[in-house]
Scaffold this motif. Structure first.
Motif, PDB file in Angstrom:
ATOM      1  N   THR A   1       0.772  -1.275  -0.062  1.00 18.43           N
ATOM      2  CA  THR A   1       0.031   0.084  -0.038  1.00 18.43           C
ATOM      3  C   THR A   1       1.039   1.212  -0.054  1.00 18.43           C
ATOM      4  OG1 THR A   1      -1.850   1.011   1.015  1.00 18.43           O
ATOM      5  CG2 THR A   1      -0.078  -0.164   2.446  1.00 18.43           C
ATOM      6  N   LEU A   2       0.611   2.398  -0.510  1.00 17.25           N
ATOM      7  CA  LEU A   2       1.230   3.554  -0.845  1.00 17.25           C
ATOM      8  C   LEU A   2       0.491   4.709   0.047  1.00 17.25           C
ATOM      9  CD1 LEU A   2       2.704   5.084  -3.595  1.00 17.25           C
ATOM     10  CD2 LEU A   2       0.974   6.465  -2.288  1.00 17.25           C
ATOM     11  N   HIS A   3       1.321   5.235   1.110  1.00 17.20           N
ATOM     12  CA  HIS A   3       0.987   6.234   2.092  1.00 17.20           C
ATOM     13  C   HIS A   3       1.819   7.713   1.632  1.00 17.20           C
ATOM     14  CE1 HIS A   3      -0.296   2.980   4.389  1.00 17.20           C
ATOM     15  NE2 HIS A   3       0.918   2.279   4.225  1.00 17.20           N
ATOM     16  N   ILE A   4       1.667   8.546   2.130  1.00 16.39           N
ATOM     17  CA  ILE A   4       2.242   9.991   2.090  1.00 16.39           C
ATOM     18  C   ILE A   4       2.136  10.394   3.829  1.00 16.39           C
ATOM     19  CG2 ILE A   4       2.465  12.241   1.484  1.00 16.39           C
ATOM     20  CD1 ILE A   4       1.114  11.631  -1.192  1.00 16.39           C
ATOM     21  N   TYR A   5       3.582  10.535   4.078  1.00 15.24           N
ATOM     22  CA  TYR A   5       4.014  11.038   5.398  1.00 15.24           C
ATOM     23  C   TYR A   5       4.301  12.302   5.142  1.00 15.24           C
ATOM     24  CZ  TYR A   5       4.589   6.145   7.258  1.00 15.24           C
ATOM     25  OH  TYR A   5       4.198   4.874   7.681  1.00 15.24           O
ATOM     26  N   GLU A   6       3.685  13.358   6.197  1.00 16.75           N
ATOM     27  CA  GLU A   6       4.209  14.594   6.248  1.00 16.75           C
ATOM     28  C   GLU A   6       5.194  14.584   7.614  1.00 16.75           C
ATOM     29  OE1 GLU A   6       1.597  18.004   5.513  1.00 16.75           O
ATOM     30  OE2 GLU A   6       0.426  16.655   4.474  1.00 16.75           O
ATOM     31  N   ALA A   7       6.387  14.981   7.446  1.00 18.58           N
ATOM     32  CA  ALA A   7       7.526  14.905   8.481  1.00 18.58           C
ATOM     33  C   ALA A   7       7.769  16.314   9.070  1.00 18.58           C
ATOM     34  CB  ALA A   7       8.679  14.193   8.098  1.00 18.58           C
ATOM     35  N   LYS A   8       7.946  16.404  10.329  1.00 24.12           N
ATOM     36  CA  LYS A   8       8.523  17.482  10.955  1.00 24.12           C
ATOM     37  C   LYS A   8       9.983  17.541  10.962  1.00 24.12           C
ATOM     38  CE  LYS A   8       4.404  18.275  13.787  1.00 24.12           C
ATOM     39  NZ  LYS A   8       4.021  18.428  15.382  1.00 24.12           N
ATOM     40  N   LYS A   9      10.526  18.706  10.891  1.00 21.86           N
ATOM     41  CA  LYS A   9      12.025  18.822  11.175  1.00 21.86           C
ATOM     42  C   LYS A   9      12.416  18.412  12.539  1.00 21.86           C
ATOM     43  CE  LYS A   9      15.644  22.438  11.093  1.00 21.86           C
ATOM     44  NZ  LYS A   9      15.677  23.743  10.599  1.00 21.86           N
TER      45      LYS A   9
ATOM     46  N   PHE B   1       7.129  -7.678   7.185  1.00 27.50           N
ATOM     47  CA  PHE B   1       7.309  -6.766   5.671  1.00 27.50           C
ATOM     48  C   PHE B   1       8.351  -5.656   5.570  1.00 27.50           C
ATOM     49  CE2 PHE B   1       4.364  -4.596   8.734  1.00 27.50           C
ATOM     50  CZ  PHE B   1       4.660  -3.534   8.339  1.00 27.50           C
ATOM     51  N   SER B   2       8.555  -5.355   4.284  1.00 27.57           N
ATOM     52  CA  SER B   2       9.755  -4.436   3.946  1.00 27.57           C
ATOM     53  C   SER B   2       8.903  -3.147   4.023  1.00 27.57           C
ATOM     54  CB  SER B   2      10.384  -4.670   2.649  1.00 27.57           C
ATOM     55  OG  SER B   2       9.430  -4.557   1.735  1.00 27.57           O
ATOM     56  N   GLN B   3       9.765  -1.934   3.776  1.00 19.92           N
ATOM     57  CA  GLN B   3       9.208  -0.744   3.950  1.00 19.92           C
ATOM     58  C   GLN B   3      10.157   0.245   2.907  1.00 19.92           C
ATOM     59  OE1 GLN B   3       9.207   1.189   7.824  1.00 19.92           O
ATOM     60  NE2 GLN B   3       6.774   1.926   7.518  1.00 19.92           N
ATOM     61  N   THR B   4       9.586   1.217   2.154  1.00 21.94           N
ATOM     62  CA  THR B   4      10.013   2.117   1.386  1.00 21.94           C
ATOM     63  C   THR B   4       9.736   3.667   1.621  1.00 21.94           C
ATOM     64  OG1 THR B   4      10.231   0.462  -0.283  1.00 21.94           O
ATOM     65  CG2 THR B   4      10.343   2.769  -0.893  1.00 21.94           C
ATOM     66  N   PHE B   5      10.853   4.537   1.714  1.00 22.82           N
ATOM     67  CA  PHE B   5      10.421   5.952   2.035  1.00 22.82           C
ATOM     68  C   PHE B   5      11.163   6.649   0.748  1.00 22.82           C
ATOM     69  CE2 PHE B   5      10.571   3.938   6.106  1.00 22.82           C
ATOM     70  CZ  PHE B   5       9.647   4.852   6.814  1.00 22.82           C
ATOM     71  N   MET B   6      10.474   7.408  -0.068  1.00 23.20           N
ATOM     72  CA  MET B   6      10.820   8.319  -1.251  1.00 23.20           C
ATOM     73  C   MET B   6      10.706   9.782  -0.988  1.00 23.20           C
ATOM     74  SD  MET B   6      12.394   7.357  -3.852  1.00 23.20           S
ATOM     75  CE  MET B   6      13.243   8.591  -4.970  1.00 23.20           C
ATOM     76  N   PRO B   7      11.287  10.610  -0.888  1.00 21.50           N
ATOM     77  CA  PRO B   7      11.152  11.803  -0.569  1.00 21.50           C
ATOM     78  C   PRO B   7      10.197  12.661  -1.985  1.00 21.50           C
ATOM     79  CG  PRO B   7      13.263  11.811  -1.007  1.00 21.50           C
ATOM     80  CD  PRO B   7      12.898  10.443  -1.078  1.00 21.50           C
ATOM     81  N   ARG B   8       9.295  13.471  -1.508  1.00 20.97           N
ATOM     82  CA  ARG B   8       8.590  14.154  -2.873  1.00 20.97           C
ATOM     83  C   ARG B   8       9.438  15.036  -3.237  1.00 20.97           C
ATOM     84  NH1 ARG B   8       2.630  15.040  -2.144  1.00 20.97           N
ATOM     85  NH2 ARG B   8       2.640  15.220  -4.456  1.00 20.97           N
ATOM     86  N   SER B   9      10.376  15.669  -2.507  1.00 23.67           N
ATOM     87  CA  SER B   9      11.240  16.976  -2.888  1.00 23.67           C
ATOM     88  C   SER B   9      12.585  16.236  -3.216  1.00 23.67           C
ATOM     89  CB  SER B   9      11.183  17.929  -1.705  1.00 23.67           C
ATOM     90  OG  SER B   9      12.017  17.194  -0.467  1.00 23.67           O
TER      91      SER B   9
END
Length: 171
Positions: free
Chosen positions: A56-64, A80-88
């Motif tokens: 499944t695909l999510h969008i996380y909004e992260a704080k500094k 399960f594995s996990q993937t993180f890809m920045p949108r910037s």
């Protein structure tokens, strides 16, 4: 005992024990859509099928995060594995360790992405939660869903508080 860790630049070679670096650099690709797009394919393979789960695909909004950052806990997703890809194109940090029942802190490493890289954590790799260097950064995250079916549920996340004082520097 107090330990300080500094990030190293993320490379495919330095990260391969923990997972895969997601990048179009030197990736297999082909021209599609009558020449209007280039497809970089199979940059990572998700491992999410345990007990009939699906990716499944999510969008996380992260704080500094503020530094030095206390690494007070690590977590892992045993099934399960996990993937993180920045949108910037802004760099972010990943802190990981190997280990089965508990993290092996001798394998603890911090990696700094170049802003055009994402990370794919292998199933069962210990990691600190997302470390954004900017406020309100968005990340595409791919992992497992049980499809809201009770029979598909598994232990999704194991969290472990660390006894050792560990601080991450951002330099």
């Amino acid at each position: 005992m107090r330990r300080v860790i500094k990030p190293e630049l993320l490379t495919k070679e330095s990260f391969k024990k923990y997972g895969e670096v997601i990048s179009t650099e030197n990736s297999a690709s082909k021209i599609i859509n009558d020449g209007f797009a280039k497809k970089h394919y199979e940059l990572c393979v998700m491992d999410s099928n345990e007990n009939n789960g699906k990716s499944t695909l999510h969008i996380y909004e992260a704080k500094k995060r503020e530094f030095p950052l206390k690494i007070s806990m690590l977590e892992k997703h045993p099934y399960f594995s996990q993937t993180f890809m920045p949108r910037s194109t802004k760099p972010f940090l990943a802190v990981l360790a190997l280990g089965d029942e508990e993290p092996d802190l001798s394998t603890l490493k911090a990696f700094l992405t170049n802003g055009n890289q994402g990370v794919h954590y292998n199933k069962g790799v210990w990691h600190f939660p997302l470390i954004s260097l900017e406020d309100n950064e968005q990340f595409i995250v791919i992992d497992r869903t049980d499809c809201a079916i009770q029979e598909n549920k598994i232990e999704e996340c194991i969290e472990l508080e660390l006894k050792e004082e560990i601080y991450l520097l951002n330099e």
